[in-house]
Design an enzyme around this catalytic site. Sequence first.
Site, mmCIF file in Angstrom:
data_model
loop_
_atom_site.group_PDB
_atom_site.id
_atom_site.type_symbol
_atom_site.label_atom_id
_atom_site.label_comp_id
_atom_site.label_asym_id
_atom_site.label_seq_id
_atom_site.Cartn_x
_atom_site.Cartn_y
_atom_site.Cartn_z
ATOM 1 N N ILE A 49 -48.157 -22.553 -51.040
ATOM 2 C CA ILE A 49 -47.850 -21.535 -50.040
ATOM 3 C C ILE A 49 -47.376 -20.336 -50.883
ATOM 4 O O ILE A 49 -46.900 -20.172 -51.810
ATOM 5 C CB ILE A 49 -46.440 -22.014 -49.262
ATOM 6 C CG1 ILE A 49 -45.974 -20.778 -48.388
ATOM 7 C CG2 ILE A 49 -45.488 -22.560 -50.206
ATOM 8 C CD1 ILE A 49 -44.845 -21.331 -47.384
ATOM 9 N N SER A 50 -48.007 -19.247 -50.340
ATOM 10 C CA SER A 50 -47.871 -17.763 -51.147
ATOM 11 C C SER A 50 -46.243 -17.264 -51.417
ATOM 12 O O SER A 50 -45.609 -17.672 -50.645
ATOM 13 C CB SER A 50 -48.853 -16.722 -50.634
ATOM 14 O OG SER A 50 -49.934 -17.281 -50.580
ATOM 15 N N GLN A 51 -46.263 -16.542 -52.346
ATOM 16 C CA GLN A 51 -45.063 -15.521 -52.693
ATOM 17 C C GLN A 51 -44.712 -15.097 -51.345
ATOM 18 O O GLN A 51 -45.416 -14.504 -50.921
ATOM 19 C CB GLN A 51 -45.154 -14.957 -53.884
ATOM 20 C CG GLN A 51 -43.707 -14.142 -54.176
ATOM 21 C CD GLN A 51 -44.250 -13.002 -55.290
ATOM 22 O OE1 GLN A 51 -45.472 -12.698 -55.408
ATOM 23 N NE2 GLN A 51 -43.259 -12.566 -56.038
ATOM 24 N N PRO A 52 -43.373 -15.060 -51.060
ATOM 25 C CA PRO A 52 -43.023 -14.088 -49.752
ATOM 26 C C PRO A 52 -43.320 -12.721 -49.925
ATOM 27 O O PRO A 52 -44.018 -12.142 -49.181
ATOM 28 C CB PRO A 52 -41.237 -14.231 -49.877
ATOM 29 C CG PRO A 52 -41.092 -15.511 -50.516
ATOM 30 C CD PRO A 52 -42.186 -15.719 -51.445
ATOM 31 N N ARG A 57 -39.069 -20.379 -43.411
ATOM 32 C CA ARG A 57 -40.237 -20.666 -44.423
ATOM 33 C C ARG A 57 -39.802 -22.106 -44.784
ATOM 34 O O ARG A 57 -40.617 -22.850 -45.269
ATOM 35 C CB ARG A 57 -39.922 -19.519 -45.432
ATOM 36 C CG ARG A 57 -40.985 -19.789 -46.538
ATOM 37 C CD ARG A 57 -40.833 -18.697 -47.469
ATOM 38 N NE ARG A 57 -41.208 -18.829 -48.764
ATOM 39 C CZ ARG A 57 -42.691 -18.718 -49.005
ATOM 40 N NH1 ARG A 57 -43.503 -18.115 -48.295
ATOM 41 N NH2 ARG A 57 -43.121 -18.963 -50.267
#
Length: 219
Positions: A62-65, A36
């Site tokens: 970038i979205s939260q995992p 990531r």
Amino acid sequence: MTDRYQKQRMKMVDLQLRGRGISDQRVLRAMEKIPRHAFVPDALREQAYNDNPLPIESQQTISQPYIVALMSSALELTGKERVLEIGTGSGYQTAILAELAERVFSIERIAALAASARRVLDALDYYNIAIRVGDGTLGWREEAPFSGIMVTAGAPGAPRFLLEQLVVGGRLVIPVGSHSSQILLRLTRLSDDPADIKTEEFCGCRFVDLIGEQGWKNG
Ligand code: SAM
């Protein structure tokens, strides 16, 4: 892949994903594998495995995992599918989908983001991804139909063209709501009529706007 962030990545998967009930083994393996940190701006690399979204270029995120894992699990992929992603952004979610499906088509409206995602994905040797610049709310008609479609930006409603480009039994995962908050939905197409859908609600979420002909008009 072994790198200096591997420990952080394993911890992210254990605490943020398994710990919150993500159980799709293929999703967990993909998120253990994909670096990531390669998808975030250099200055934010140390934060790449934190439990939150991060800014990327062009005022996007970038979205939260956890959200990446939840949306990926919701598509219930087996490895044989063709999937469409709307909102390539950093390319991180695209890489996860490339591990989970046979072929990934991804559309990004901002050319600079599409180009930098392409560079990172090429450097990581992903050969089953096609990226194009354009309005993803119209879908990718030449490559349709898709078994799964994932929209990674918040929409005022489910774009009709995307439902039309799903196979019968295919799933559309999309955050739907206002500019400031949405509900993550999974819409399953039930018959030849694209309006014949089953709707399931997952959770509240907050995404940047999906801007386009069948999205928000303020782009
Ligand atoms: N999945 C991405 C990742 O892993 O980095 C995060 C995507 S970000 C939350 C949403 C992206 O959707 C932005 O890059 C934005 O430019 C893009 N977007 C918004 N409206 C779009 C549209 N109509 N077509 C294609 N991309 C769109």
